[in-house]
Design a protein around this motif. Structure first.
Motif, PDB file in Angstrom:
ATOM      1  N   PRO A   1       0.739  -1.429  -0.338  1.00 53.63           N
ATOM      2  CA  PRO A   1       0.096  -0.046   0.266  1.00 53.63           C
ATOM      3  C   PRO A   1       0.561   1.162   0.349  1.00 53.63           C
ATOM      4  N   LEU A   2       0.352   1.737  -0.194  1.00 50.38           N
ATOM      5  CA  LEU A   2       1.032   3.304  -1.160  1.00 50.38           C
ATOM      6  C   LEU A   2       0.539   4.732  -0.157  1.00 50.38           C
ATOM      7  N   ALA A   3      -0.392   4.656  -0.714  1.00 49.89           N
ATOM      8  CA  ALA A   3      -1.980   5.444   0.560  1.00 49.89           C
ATOM      9  C   ALA A   3      -2.966   5.541   0.184  1.00 49.89           C
ATOM     10  N   VAL A   4      -4.012   6.109   1.357  1.00 44.81           N
ATOM     11  CA  VAL A   4      -5.589   5.874   1.117  1.00 44.81           C
ATOM     12  C   VAL A   4      -6.245   6.855   0.704  1.00 44.81           C
ATOM     13  N   THR A   5      -7.108   6.708  -0.321  1.00 41.11           N
ATOM     14  CA  THR A   5      -8.191   8.206  -0.633  1.00 41.11           C
ATOM     15  C   THR A   5      -8.660   8.697  -0.070  1.00 41.11           C
ATOM     16  N   SER A   6      -8.891   8.403   1.674  1.00 44.39           N
ATOM     17  CA  SER A   6     -10.116   9.269   2.382  1.00 44.39           C
ATOM     18  C   SER A   6      -9.495  10.050   2.823  1.00 44.39           C
ATOM     19  N   LYS A   7      -9.654  10.878   3.706  1.00 44.28           N
ATOM     20  CA  LYS A   7      -9.470  12.506   3.990  1.00 44.28           C
ATOM     21  C   LYS A   7      -8.520  12.118   4.872  1.00 44.28           C
ATOM     22  N   GLU A   8      -8.767  11.346   5.273  1.00 49.28           N
ATOM     23  CA  GLU A   8      -7.570  10.372   6.954  1.00 49.28           C
ATOM     24  C   GLU A   8      -7.413   9.554   6.943  1.00 49.28           C
ATOM     25  N   ARG A   9      -6.128   9.263   7.704  1.00 46.00           N
ATOM     26  CA  ARG A   9      -6.200   7.868   8.075  1.00 46.00           C
ATOM     27  C   ARG A   9      -6.693   6.886   8.685  1.00 46.00           C
ATOM     28  N   LEU A  10      -6.405   5.681   8.239  1.00 43.25           N
ATOM     29  CA  LEU A  10      -7.629   4.595   8.314  1.00 43.25           C
ATOM     30  C   LEU A  10      -7.096   3.642   9.954  1.00 43.25           C
ATOM     31  N   SER A  11      -7.650   3.507  10.113  1.00 39.67           N
ATOM     32  CA  SER A  11      -7.379   2.421  11.949  1.00 39.67           C
ATOM     33  C   SER A  11      -6.179   1.414  11.001  1.00 39.67           C
ATOM     34  N   LEU A  12      -7.219   1.183  10.828  1.00 40.52           N
ATOM     35  CA  LEU A  12      -6.716  -0.827   9.612  1.00 40.52           C
ATOM     36  C   LEU A  12      -6.027  -0.244   9.337  1.00 40.52           C
ATOM     37  N   LEU A  13      -5.095   0.895   8.326  1.00 40.67           N
ATOM     38  CA  LEU A  13      -3.865   0.987   7.930  1.00 40.67           C
ATOM     39  C   LEU A  13      -2.751   2.381   8.622  1.00 40.67           C
ATOM     40  N   PRO A  14      -2.484   2.124   9.910  1.00 45.39           N
ATOM     41  CA  PRO A  14      -2.511   3.397  10.010  1.00 45.39           C
ATOM     42  C   PRO A  14      -1.152   4.227  10.149  1.00 45.39           C
ATOM     43  N   ASP A  15      -0.170   3.298   8.931  1.00 49.50           N
ATOM     44  CA  ASP A  15       0.875   3.487   8.344  1.00 49.50           C
ATOM     45  C   ASP A  15       1.942   4.282   7.493  1.00 49.50           C
ATOM     46  N   VAL A  16      -0.262   4.020   6.511  1.00 49.11           N
ATOM     47  CA  VAL A  16      -0.248   4.372   5.484  1.00 49.11           C
ATOM     48  C   VAL A  16      -1.033   5.469   5.106  1.00 49.11           C
ATOM     49  N   PRO A  17      -0.344   6.355   4.780  1.00 50.29           N
ATOM     50  CA  PRO A  17      -0.363   8.087   4.692  1.00 50.29           C
ATOM     51  C   PRO A  17      -1.800   8.245   3.658  1.00 50.29           C
ATOM     52  N   THR A  18      -2.064   9.518   3.656  1.00 51.61           N
ATOM     53  CA  THR A  18      -3.482   9.493   2.852  1.00 51.61           C
ATOM     54  C   THR A  18      -2.498   9.904   1.606  1.00 51.61           C
ATOM     55  N   VAL A  19      -3.728  10.428   0.212  1.00 53.55           N
ATOM     56  CA  VAL A  19      -3.025  10.705  -1.167  1.00 53.55           C
ATOM     57  C   VAL A  19      -2.805  12.263  -0.918  1.00 53.55           C
ATOM     58  N   ALA A  20      -3.415  12.719  -0.325  1.00 50.45           N
ATOM     59  CA  ALA A  20      -3.670  13.918   0.119  1.00 50.45           C
ATOM     60  C   ALA A  20      -2.479  14.641   0.991  1.00 50.45           C
ATOM     61  N   GLU A  21      -1.976  13.763   2.204  1.00 50.60           N
ATOM     62  CA  GLU A  21      -0.771  13.386   3.002  1.00 50.60           C
ATOM     63  C   GLU A  21       0.927  13.619   1.922  1.00 50.60           C
ATOM     64  N   SER A  22       0.427  12.843   0.886  1.00 49.26           N
ATOM     65  CA  SER A  22       0.973  12.821   0.404  1.00 49.26           C
ATOM     66  C   SER A  22       1.373  13.493  -0.918  1.00 49.26           C
ATOM     67  N   GLY A  23       0.764  14.827  -0.980  1.00 53.52           N
ATOM     68  CA  GLY A  23       1.981  16.150  -1.959  1.00 53.52           C
ATOM     69  C   GLY A  23       0.493  16.329  -2.741  1.00 53.52           C
ATOM     70  N   TYR A  24      -1.189  15.731  -2.451  1.00 52.38           N
ATOM     71  CA  TYR A  24      -2.065  15.973  -3.085  1.00 52.38           C
ATOM     72  C   TYR A  24      -3.404  16.292  -2.492  1.00 52.38           C
ATOM     73  N   PRO A  25      -2.918  17.906  -2.060  1.00 56.19           N
ATOM     74  CA  PRO A  25      -4.683  17.421  -0.717  1.00 56.19           C
ATOM     75  C   PRO A  25      -5.619  17.910  -1.986  1.00 56.19           C
ATOM     76  N   ASP A  26      -6.044  17.953  -3.229  1.00 56.47           N
ATOM     77  CA  ASP A  26      -7.387  18.249  -3.210  1.00 56.47           C
ATOM     78  C   ASP A  26      -7.735  16.954  -3.563  1.00 56.47           C
ATOM     79  N   TYR A  27      -6.817  15.701  -3.546  1.00 56.02           N
ATOM     80  CA  TYR A  27      -7.607  14.702  -3.558  1.00 56.02           C
ATOM     81  C   TYR A  27      -8.509  14.253  -2.711  1.00 56.02           C
TER      82      TYR A  27
END
Length: 326
Positions: free
Chosen positions: A222-248
């Motif tokens: 996993p590289l990123a989740v598409t939700s606005k916030e991180r998921l408890s199921l994958l707490p170490d996986v950043p969001t797409v927004a965190e990864s440099g795409y705040p509008d996604y």
């Protein structure tokens, strides 16, 4: 591009159109097995949701709810089957983002989403997760973007068909990241997931529900989740927004629809059953365990939501020129 404004009112006011037209059989409803059509393949995100909900709803409903997969044309085949079914409450469809997108992506739809189907309830909303085959060099979303820019069109991504929810999630990201990746469309979600697990394709914007077991087994990275916030199921996986795409932000949504003209009291019976089943502690836990949130909206609210999604995806289709990718 189709003009959509007049249809919004049609969906919102469906109850008025069929009021007073209820046949006598509504009083004895339900007295036979219900078929829940999933317009995508077995093993995909929508199929998973349908089976969880159907299993929980059947005892409450008092009749079996049988899930049947009818694939083809990014969800068009199965949806059309329900649109043309008898409006007696025994044929349902679980629709989602793809059906809303198809209104603008396909000028030759054999049904009118906002006129030929009556909304019952939105069942759930769930994020996707950007996954890659472990053999790919990219360990982060930034590295994936860098790789795609270094080798334009060398990367491919799996989709459950052009116009599907996995296609939309990927195309929106490609636009925001300014990268090129080649779409490899498959018959459905199950097939596209298997393709990336096997290494046949490299990248997949997968519904979390179906990717999670393979992430946990190390078969997908996993590289990123598409939700606005991180998921408890994958707490170490950043969001797409965190990864440099705040509008996604991108969520899979699903909901139950039935043929237009289905009596309002039958629609209410279906809605009440599905919502009770989905909101039960056991079902909520099952859905939460795959990252899905229960919605349980009223028919009018779900109808307004579908119309809004149609409008939003029509604008997106035009902006990204998605129709020409069909």
């Amino acid at each position: 591009m189709r003009r959509l404004g007049s249809r919004t009112a049609g969906l919102a006011g469906f109850a008025l159109l069929c009021a007073g037209a209820a046949p006598g059989f509504a009083q004895n409803y339900p007295d036979q097995t219900v078929t829940l059509i999933v317009p995508s393949s077995a093993g995909g995100g929508s199929d998973t949701i349908a089976r969880v909900v159907a299993d929980a709803a059947s005892p409450i409903f008092g009749q079996s709810i049988v899930v049947e997969n009818r694939t083809g044309a990014a969800g068009t085949v199965g949806t059309d089957l329900v649109a043309k079914a008898r409006p007696d409450g025994y044929t349902w469809a679980l629709i989602g983002n793809a059906q809303a997108a198809n209104v603008s992506l396909n000028d030759d739809l054999p049904y009118d989403l906002l006129k030929d189907l009556a909304p019952v309830t939105q069942t759930n909303s769930a994020p996707h997760v950007v996954v890659v085959h472990p053999s790919l060099e990219a360990k982060t979303l930034a590295e994936l973007v860098a790789l795609a820019k270094e080798k334009p069109d060398a990367l491919n991504y799996a989709s459950a068909g052009t116009g599907s929810v996995t296609f939309l999630a990927a195309e929106i990201f490609k636009d925001q990241a300014g990268i090129a990746m080649t779409e490899i469309p498959y018959e459905g979600g199950g097939e596209s997931l298997r393709a990336v697990v096997s290494g046949e394709t490299q990248v997949y914007f997968s519904p979390l529900a179906v990717a999670l077991p393979f992430i946990q087994d190390g078969k997908l990275r996993p590289l990123a989740v598409t939700s606005k916030e991180r998921l408890s199921l994958l707490p170490d996986v950043p969001t797409v927004a965190e990864s440099g795409y705040p509008d996604y932000a991108f969520n899979l949504w699903n909901g139950i629809v039935v043929p237009a003209g289905t009596p309002p009291e039958i629609i209410e019976k279906i809605r009440a059953t599905v919502v009770e089943a989905a909101r039960s502690p056991a079902t909520q836990k099952k859905l939460a365990d795959i990252g899905s949130t229960v919605v349980g909206s009223a028919p009018a609210d779900f109808g307004a939501f579908i119309a809004s999604e149609v409008e939003t995806l029509a604008k997106l289709s035009e902006k990204l020129n998605l129709k020409n990718k069909k």
